[in-house]
Design a protein around this motif. Structure first.
Motif, PDB file in Angstrom:
ATOM      1  N   HIS A 196       6.348  -6.859  14.302  1.00  0.00           N
ATOM      2  CA  HIS A 196       5.492  -5.771  13.828  1.00  0.00           C
ATOM      3  C   HIS A 196       4.646  -5.162  14.951  1.00  0.00           C
ATOM      4  O   HIS A 196       3.832  -4.274  14.685  1.00  0.00           O
ATOM      5  N   TYR A 226       2.270  -1.865  14.901  1.00  0.00           N
ATOM      6  CA  TYR A 226       0.830  -2.032  15.061  1.00  0.00           C
ATOM      7  C   TYR A 226       0.296  -1.136  16.173  1.00  0.00           C
ATOM      8  O   TYR A 226      -0.743  -0.473  16.017  1.00  0.00           O
ATOM      9  N   ILE A 235      -2.501  -6.613  10.402  1.00  0.00           N
ATOM     10  CA  ILE A 235      -1.219  -6.877   9.764  1.00  0.00           C
ATOM     11  C   ILE A 235      -1.007  -8.384   9.637  1.00  0.00           C
ATOM     12  O   ILE A 235      -1.214  -9.128  10.582  1.00  0.00           O
ATOM     13  N   ASP A 260      -4.916  -2.968   0.610  1.00  0.00           N
ATOM     14  CA  ASP A 260      -3.740  -3.184   1.433  1.00  0.00           C
ATOM     15  C   ASP A 260      -3.354  -1.848   2.066  1.00  0.00           C
ATOM     16  O   ASP A 260      -4.058  -0.842   1.925  1.00  0.00           O
ATOM     17  N   TYR A 271      -3.569  -7.184  -1.174  1.00  0.00           N
ATOM     18  CA  TYR A 271      -3.756  -7.766   0.159  1.00  0.00           C
ATOM     19  C   TYR A 271      -3.694  -9.284   0.171  1.00  0.00           C
ATOM     20  O   TYR A 271      -3.271  -9.881   1.161  1.00  0.00           O
ATOM     21  N   ASN A 326      -1.884  -7.760   4.587  1.00  0.00           N
ATOM     22  CA  ASN A 326      -2.170  -6.518   5.305  1.00  0.00           C
ATOM     23  C   ASN A 326      -3.448  -5.914   4.750  1.00  0.00           C
ATOM     24  O   ASN A 326      -3.558  -5.692   3.540  1.00  0.00           O
ATOM     25  N   LEU A 332       5.859  -2.457   5.431  1.00  0.00           N
ATOM     26  CA  LEU A 332       4.408  -2.588   5.415  1.00  0.00           C
ATOM     27  C   LEU A 332       3.737  -1.646   4.427  1.00  0.00           C
ATOM     28  O   LEU A 332       2.516  -1.731   4.238  1.00  0.00           O
TER      29      LEU A 332
END
Length: 266
Positions: A163, A167, A205, A228, A235, A240, A264
């Motif tokens: 990720h 990010y 994340i 989230d 969440y 997230n 995501l």
């Protein structure tokens, strides 16, 4: 609810005492590797044992989710969510930013929160519907009208490197709009800082629920918002999280959503 906030406060302070006791001897502390970039020390385990001892003595029938020792399953609507040392890597390097985090969930709602910074002797507490305190003083999130001038907190997804590119795209989207961004290494303490107005917002994340459960309630009780990445309330499942004072929260969410991968966005 028949649960007294003084019980998790006592547990957090006892865990903090363990952490401080080991701080000067940290180079001799036994450390195990749980996974890539994921460490656990004997300090984590001893601090967690102190917390569990206090909680189980007061509430023997409650369920417990603890980072290091796993789950204590119980047929109970009460569930404690514990991180005995959030910021283990910081602690092991003598970097002065780590905390103890304890949250109580009743059925599906977070009800109590305690985050303790043992180095600064700062105690953050929250009770649903009764506000949030820092050492007995009422906390409120910052009053910024948007991202301009904001100081944000975040965390790199070092445990989930697939990720990282996504990010970084969110980071690039936010950085030009704000005053600055901090990556300090304890999500629990970062969230407590949002509740106290020391940070204006936060996003990360793939956290674990013990990293942020207590911080979520503190922010909500201090007048902030948490969601989230879709803007929903999932969440605790996804890990997230976006949090902040209302207008900063909105700005973070709107800025990062176009840069999220499909996985995501749920």
């Amino acid at each position: 609810m028949n649960h007294n906030i003084n019980i998790p406060i006592r547990a957090a302070r006892r865990a903090g005492a363990v952490i401080i006791r080991y701080l000067e001897q940290r180079k001799d502390v036994k450390v195990d590797i749980k996974g890539k970039n994921d460490f656990v020390s004997e300090v984590d385990r001893q601090a967690e044992a102190e917390i569990i001892e206090v909680l189980r003595k007061a509430y023997p029938d409650d369920a417990i989710i603890a980072e290091e020792s796993g789950n204590y399953e119980a047929d109970s609507d009460y569930q404690w969510i514990i991180d005995p040392l959030d910021g283990t890597t910081n602690f092991l390097h003598g970097h002065p930013y780590f905390s103890v985090s304890i949250a109580l969930k009743y059925k599906k709602r977070l009800e109590q929160a305690v985050i303790y910074d043992p180095l600064r002797d700062e105690l953050y507490t929250g009770i649903r519907g009764k506000g949030a305190l820092l050492n007995d003083r009422r906390m409120r999130v910052s009053g910024l009208s948007g991202l301009q001038g904001a100081l944000l907190g975040t965390g790199f997804p070092f445990k989930i490197p697939h990720h990282f590119e996504c990010y970084m795209n969110t980071f690039k989207a936010l950085h030009p709009q704000v005053s600055d961004i901090r990556r300090a290494g304890s999500a629990a303490l970062d969230l407590a800082y949002v509740a106290a107005g020391r940070l204006d917002g936060f996003w990360e994340i793939g956290l674990q629920k013990w990293d942020f459960a207590a911080g979520v309630l503190l922010i909500q009780e201090a007048g902030g918002l948490v969601s989230d990445f879709s803007g929903g309330q999932n969440y605790l499942k996804t890990g997230n999280i976006v949090a902040g004072s209302p207008k900063v929260f909105k700005g973070i969410l709107q800025s990062i959503q176009p840069h999220l991968s499909e996985s995501l966005k749920v």
